[in-house]
Design a protein around this motif. Sequence first.
Motif, short mmCIF file in Angstrom:
data_model
loop_
_atom_site.label_atom_id
_atom_site.label_comp_id
_atom_site.label_asym_id
_atom_site.label_seq_id
_atom_site.Cartn_x
_atom_site.Cartn_y
_atom_site.Cartn_z
N ASP B 408 23.86 56.09 105.58
CA ASP B 408 23.41 57.36 106.16
C ASP B 408 23.08 57.13 107.61
OD1 ASP B 408 20.78 59.74 105.33
OD2 ASP B 408 22.53 59.84 106.63
N SER B 409 23.98 57.51 108.51
CA SER B 409 23.73 57.27 109.93
C SER B 409 22.80 58.30 110.52
CB SER B 409 25.07 57.33 110.68
OG SER B 409 25.65 58.61 110.47
N SER B 410 22.56 59.35 109.77
CA SER B 410 21.72 60.41 110.32
C SER B 410 20.34 60.38 109.71
CB SER B 410 22.38 61.76 110.04
OG SER B 410 22.56 61.93 108.65
N SER B 411 19.83 59.23 109.43
CA SER B 411 18.50 59.15 108.81
C SER B 411 17.44 59.55 109.79
CB SER B 411 18.24 57.75 108.30
OG SER B 411 18.30 56.86 109.38
N SER B 412 16.35 59.98 109.23
CA SER B 412 15.26 60.45 110.08
C SER B 412 14.71 59.29 110.88
CB SER B 412 14.19 61.05 109.18
OG SER B 412 13.04 61.28 109.93
N CYS B 413 14.28 59.57 112.07
CA CYS B 413 13.69 58.53 112.91
C CYS B 413 12.22 58.39 112.66
CB CYS B 413 13.94 58.88 114.38
SG CYS B 413 15.66 58.67 114.82
N ASN B 414 11.71 59.12 111.72
CA ASN B 414 10.29 59.01 111.41
C ASN B 414 10.14 58.42 110.03
OD1 ASN B 414 9.43 60.21 113.77
ND2 ASN B 414 9.87 62.22 112.94
#
Lengths: 325, 432
Positions: B408-414
């Motif tokens: 998942d390259s779009s994982s949350s940055c938090n």
Amino acid sequence: MDGTPFRQDQPQGQVQPQFGVTYTTQLPPSQFLPPPPPASEPMLQTMPTSELQNQPVSGTLVPDMTTVRTQMHYQPGQQQQDKANSQNKSQEHSQPGSGLTPGFSNTPGGPHSHSHSSSGATSSLYPATPAPMTPMTPATPAEGSGIVPQLQNIVSTVNLGCKLDLKKIALHARNAEYNPKRFAAVIMRIRDPRTTALIFSSGKMVCTGAKSEDQSRLAARKYARVVQKLGFPAKFLDFKIQNMVGSCDVKFPIRLEGLVLTHSQFSSYEPELFPGLIYRMVKPRIVLLIFVSGKVVLTGAKVREEIYEAFETIYPILKGFRKTS
Amino acid sequence: MSAKVCTQCGGQNIQQDLHFCLEQQICIDCGCVVEEGSFQNDASRIYAPHQSITLPQQYRQRNNFHGYVSKARKAGAKKVEEISAMLRVTSQAMVDEAKALYLRAYDLPTLNRTRREKKNVLPGCCVYIVCRQHDWPITVSVLWDLIQCRDSVFYSVYKVILTDLNIIITAPDIEEVIPSVIKKCDFNFQLDDEQMKTITRIVCLAKNTWISCGRRYDPIIIAVVFLVWKASDYAKRKKTSIPSFYRQKKSGPQVVALVRSRVNELEDILIKLASEIPWVQPGEVNKQNVVCYISDILQYEKTLLDGKDIFSDDSDVESEEEEREQKDKFLPPGMKNRKPTSDVRDDNETSSDISVQVSYSTELGENDIPDSEMHKYIRTSQEVKMVEEVMKRDENKIETENPGKRKDSSSSCNPHKRKRSDVENLDKTESD
């Protein structure tokens, strides 16, 4: 008239569906049948026929160009209103298709000066969108309702002028959330002014939650400065206020059923769906939510004067529905 | 379309033609196919995102297949007929009107590309609108039970149809819907004409005393029926509870709670009115026995509501203030516990009045946000490293648990969702 909901001449034994039952369940006809709906005329409107004929279908009144709101010069601190304004206003109210709500004339006061030209020394009781760095103290009007709607929320947009890497912003900023699976923008918050911003990768930003125009601009500048500090060449272009929401309390109960009858072309009242009456004023183009307790919410304004003007227009109408019918 | 030359005859008289669904550029002079299957965008056939249509639809539109109705629309029209039959709409004109409204509403952009739940509600909405346009005393709750939908979904679809199609609908008066609500509730007892009249009068009383304004009709009508039923045989029924009186499995406990609330409000109003009857002793009336005074209250309703003394002369003149006080003694329930405000100005002093210094230039600078505040919103390099480590750890964990799963390259940055309270807590910890 065109058919009755319940027919008493249904032969016994013929199965008829009843309320609360799905299609497949069949029950015998009920013995107790309500009377058919009255074959009388449809609900009458109290609007004069001439106005009904002049007006198109609901909420689509074409504003009368003779009453176009001219540019007004506001000066904060002025308190007195020219009496000629109120006289001119009452004349304009009596014109059909004026764009204002019909059925009302002789408005006692109100901060309107439609007939004055832009060069005239028009006075207003409400300060306009103020010049930069001025304190905001709306004056209580000398005439009119005596109530000033308070701004509760302002939505504004600004263009930062550069593409943004949202992952980098979310990584380096403490007050940011970014979940692209749910929403394709970074949600950033600051404490003062207490606002929330949606920052998109195109460089566009939406700022919500401020209570005044200056606070909204200040908050947007703070967000833009934070983005700039994170290494992006952000600027502050095309700041624009998109929506303003205000609320106030008229302090008396309102007969919503009566209001929807007389102003049916502008109002929508479905107590089973929503407890308030939705009033779509044409001029100014504001939507009002009116509740039986006397609380009024005004939304859809681009400038605060529209909210004040809308409230001054609706207040005399609401006073008319204060008493029991 | 760029100028093309026929390869066979050299003529420039080339026109576009459809061979079934395939676009071809044909030379009119010799009939040669110059080009086919072009992917160039034609300005005349650019659709807005919400208007994207399939090739069969394009073909039908170009060949004027106006009478064609898709399968989904046919199913919806059939559902309109079924709902009309269940509501016993015998007028074919009304059914046709509902079908036409359904087909119009189906094409609205906001409803055409929406989830199935909303599309399932659409036929019921259209039938309800047509019934209301013909002044049928039908409530929305009847439709909710029929089509088994949520009220929020129904409201959203209903609002879209009214605003986009410019339809004006007035809600029915509460007195009109009393019979249909009673029928819907399916009580296990019969009400005679006298009781129905009493119910209607008490509902009007509720309307005049602000109980019904802005509220659903069903709980109020059920509450009034309960009180009238209780009054008809008080000795036997005085201890009957509301849940045992009204048992509707589909309605749920929320409706019973609403009915209980309305019963309490009605009893308060009736006690207030009964206390003003001259032959009633003070303290005699309470919530248990107030139903016994219903007939007296209704007999002198007008006088009791006006607040005038029954035995006083009409020549007594009241000041405007007293008259207003009498009429305002019954207030909507939402206004009763309101705190009085001494000065209008106090309400005006809110955060919007605080003066704010703000710059109007397009260039951003250090004046926009002081450094003391800026550092609250930007992570230190150490924190950034920690966050990156946590993110890597999470990604490795996901890979080990699900080796075949796409990264998942779009994982949350938090690591966790941030809330406003977290931002505020950060300030507190830093100040400490």
